[in-house]
Enzyme design. Structure first.
Site, PDB file in Angstrom:
ATOM      1  N   ASP A   5      10.174 -16.005  -2.192  1.00  0.00           N
ATOM      2  CA  ASP A   5      11.335 -17.400  -2.669  1.00  0.00           C
ATOM      3  C   ASP A   5      11.224 -17.240  -3.906  1.00  0.00           C
ATOM      4  O   ASP A   5      11.415 -17.987  -4.568  1.00  0.00           O
ATOM      5  CB  ASP A   5      11.386 -18.843  -2.009  1.00  0.00           C
ATOM      6  N   GLU A  49      14.080 -26.214   1.832  1.00  0.00           N
ATOM      7  CA  GLU A  49      13.404 -26.328   1.534  1.00  0.00           C
ATOM      8  C   GLU A  49      13.881 -26.432  -0.035  1.00  0.00           C
ATOM      9  O   GLU A  49      12.859 -27.134  -1.197  1.00  0.00           O
ATOM     10  CB  GLU A  49      13.350 -24.652   0.527  1.00  0.00           C
ATOM     11  N   GLU A  50      15.064 -26.829  -0.866  1.00  0.00           N
ATOM     12  CA  GLU A  50      16.083 -27.132  -1.717  1.00  0.00           C
ATOM     13  C   GLU A  50      15.525 -28.101  -2.084  1.00  0.00           C
ATOM     14  O   GLU A  50      15.552 -29.060  -3.171  1.00  0.00           O
ATOM     15  CB  GLU A  50      16.978 -26.329  -2.085  1.00  0.00           C
TER      16      GLU A  50
END
Ligand SMILES: [Zn+2]
Ligand SMILES: [Zn+2]
Ligand SMILES: [Zn+2]
Ligand SMILES: [Zn+2]
Lengths: 453, 453
Positions: B338, B311-312
């Site tokens: 998140d 995701e990052e």
């Protein structure tokens, strides 16, 4: 007219009025905050023995002169300067993880490859002390005892041996290195440094602080099985480094040889910019004396501001006391501001003074500022005053609110943004009142102490 | 007996009772906190593309299997992994000072000696955007705009372009490197990382975040005169790195092909241990589904937990959507946790659902937990859900209290101690209610949305 003539009759009423007025002015005087802002911005860290500290000394002399102090000068001394080098630590087993650590001041170095060893973790310092001789052979000893948050800083005092004496206690039991949970009340990945004291009867081993979250991580991992750590610390020592105690005075207009000595320490640890430790303390002493210097007339006694030059490794107080042996009897009282930038909530005076005319007068000035004269006497006036005190100089302790002080103390986080200007101004106000009355009223703390016995 | 027969008549009353009971159980269920404690302790940081992330994938599969999930597997994809290297910065003039910085994810490297240049400091991003082309030639551009603290994280959204687009905007104007004040609401010497996005029409320049106190230090110094900085950033990129989206399911007992998809992301930044971002989110999805799985009978629809794998740096959502193109119509709703470990105060549903029977039922379950159904629809369900959402999958947003989230977000300080287990349990409770009702009630969010239009 009635009250004016009363003041004429009773000098204490005039002192009260002047001290109160000075205190009120301090509450909106930007000078102290400007002092610490400039010091931390234009100099930054100023570990004793570094070029930065030397710059700070020149900066401080210039600042004292510009503010109208007299007899501004720096008194040199030499000492062994400890300089931080590369430092890192990592968990190597059960799985690789970075650890946030910082060397303790005075720690010896590891070799360049560091030390890798299994850990022996103790949740209290007493658990370490209870370990048998030899039981830590080849291990990295770790103490994860928590430091207690307390307004008066008593949590730090109680935990201090873990850092000061822990390395030698671990070494006596065979440990090859020593780590402690930072002496701090925060939970950030910013370890707290501070000096250790090796004992003569133990091998010297490398020692460092863990950030609080890292200490807790090791507690959890140690509960699951063996943990191995690699530690690299590469500090160096410069044996004959120079430092200076910077001095500025307001000469007394009646008894100039009698000295009211106030100060803070100009050196700082190297990780942050030394804003609360002890930029704030130097700013408080500077700000208080500067306000008194702005009066149309100097107080009776001399006010001497001393910005000490190597407090963090405990050298400047001894150097000052030795250089001023001949002056001990002339120092009326000495006090050091070295507990951050919080407000003063209590003033501890030399024995016998709290209940004296002086104590009552001070109470009348500082109660409106939100501080009290403590009925208990001052037992400690600051690290740099300790040797003067032992030699017979009366000391006072202006207690600042330290509830948050150990969140950032001795960390990279000790920066200007941690200072609340309004709380700093209140501290200056109380210091101003205390200093002015000590220099003006003719109080004799030594005779109050002997009467009290 | 009267209410029991009512429940027999109205299935929604039975769902309400079950969802409420599950929510109450969640409030004292340690499973989610245990999940994030184990992940952050036994794995630690898990940057996508590193061996640590691969360990986390194996850990997660084992954890899902042990908890009774079905169809546990990992779906591989490749992506260019950005790996942090040496990074440091210092003020070289007017005086040497260390700066706490960290490279932005995706930043190119400097050469080994770094870049030394004078700074051009802008207090707002718009000031930078207003700078003329060429005006920053040879300079290190710095933006020190403050990020606003807000419960809903809106301060981060507003400031995001400063980090995402700032590097290219500075480069267009001639800058040789770019620094920003961390997108964070704290004031610690721990810089916040995060990804940048280079634009095609600008040169790529190295970019990093300054810790907040360091940004403020530079503001003060820049006000006094020219400032020169040296910046060294040595990240590397592995072009064809592997990652995995980890999946576990509770098969629906009536409509197993209809999927309620919930998740979080297993990857984290490398500086801390990814406790709140996004160990907490994965723990919430895990904890909610696990509780539902403990019921004597499975809900009608399949509940799919997805722990996304990159995701990052924005790769896992696209990989997942592409791999599941054929399944878009079967995914009833998708939502990603998140936003830390805080309590859920509001649930945003797909358009038209807030005022529906489903919305009213959910409100009755979560109001006692301290959360409301928001009358506004969800516009965003999480970075990893974005591509599914664009392809037509309804999404929901369970809003967690993020007032403190950006104090430690993307810093070394994102560690387990920042999680309050009780608040995490409340978040699990609301997620459990939402997930259970979505999987049980037969709600059709697509038709509610089309009716709402
Ligand atoms: Zn100090
Ligand atoms: Zn100190
Ligand atoms: Zn995230
Ligand atoms: Zn993130």
């Amino acid at each position: 007219a009635g009250s004016a003539s009363k003041a004429d009759e009773k000098p204490s009423e005039l002192w009260l009025a002047t001290a109160s007025s000075l205190g009120q002015r301090a509450l909106s005087d930007p000078a102290a905050f400007d002092f610490v802002r400039s010091l931390t911005t234009e100099i930054g860290q100023r570990l004793a023995g570094t070029a930065a500290h030397k710059r700070a000394v020149a900066w401080a002399e210039a600042r004292l002169k510009a503010a109208g102090f007299e007899n501004v000068h720096s008194e040199p001394f030499t000492f062994p300067a400890w300089i931080r080098g590369e430092e890192k630590a990592e968990i190597v087993a059960p799985i690789p993880q970075h650890l946030a650590i910082t060397a303790l001041g005075g720690s010896i170095a590891t070799d360049a490859n560091g030390i890798e060893a299994e850990i022996a973790l103790f949740r209290t310092y007493d658990d370490l002390l209870a370990a048998a001789p030899g039981s830590l052979a080849g291990k990295i000893a770790i103490v994860t005892q928590r430091m207690v948050r307390a307004q008066d800083g008593s949590g730090y005092g109680a935990a201090n041996p873990i850092r000061r004496s822990g390395p030698s206690e671990a070494a006596k039991r065979g440990a090859v290195a020593y780590l402690l949970r930072s002496l701090g009340t925060d939970s950030h990945r910013l370890p707290h440094t501070g000096a250790l004291t090796y004992k003569d009867d133990a091998p010297r081993i490398p020692a460092a602080s863990l950030a609080v979250p890292d200490a807790e991580q090791l507690e959890r991992l140690a509960a699951l099985g063996p943990v191995r750590i690699r530690l690299v610390l590469r500090p160096t020592v410069e044996e004959n480094a120079s430092s200076w105690n910077v001095v500025g005075e307001l000469k007394g207009n009646e008894r100039p040889d009698e000295i009211v000595l106030i100060g803070g320490h100009l050196d700082s640890w190297d990780l942050g910019t030394g804003a609360t430790d002890d930029g704030a303390g130097t700013a408080i002493a500077f700000g208080a004396a500067r306000l008194i210097g702005s009066l149309p007339q100097r107080p009776s006694r001399t006010i001497r501001v001393v910005l000490f030059g190597a407090e963090e490794m405990d050298f400047s107080g001894a150097a000052y006391a030795q250089a001023h042996q001949g002056e001990i009897g002339n120092i009326v009282v000495a006090a050091e501001a070295d507990f951050g930038a919080g407000n003063v909530y209590s003033v501890q005076l030399p024995p016998g003074a709290a209940g004296s005319d002086f104590g009552r007068l001070l109470q009348r000035v500082i109660a409106p500022l939100g501080a009290n004269v403590d009925s208990r006497p001052a037992l400690f006036g600051g690290e740099d005053i300790r040797d003067l005190h032992r030699a017979g100089v009366p000391t006072s302790s202006l207690r600042q609110d330290g509830l948050d002080y150990f969140d950032t103390h001795h960390t990279a986080d000790d920066t200007l943004d941690k200072i609340d200007p309004k709380r700093l101004e209140q501290a200056v106000a109380v210091w101003t009142a205390f200093t002015y009355l000590s220099a003006t009223s003719g109080v004799d703390f030594r005779s109050l102490a002997s009467t009290a016995k």
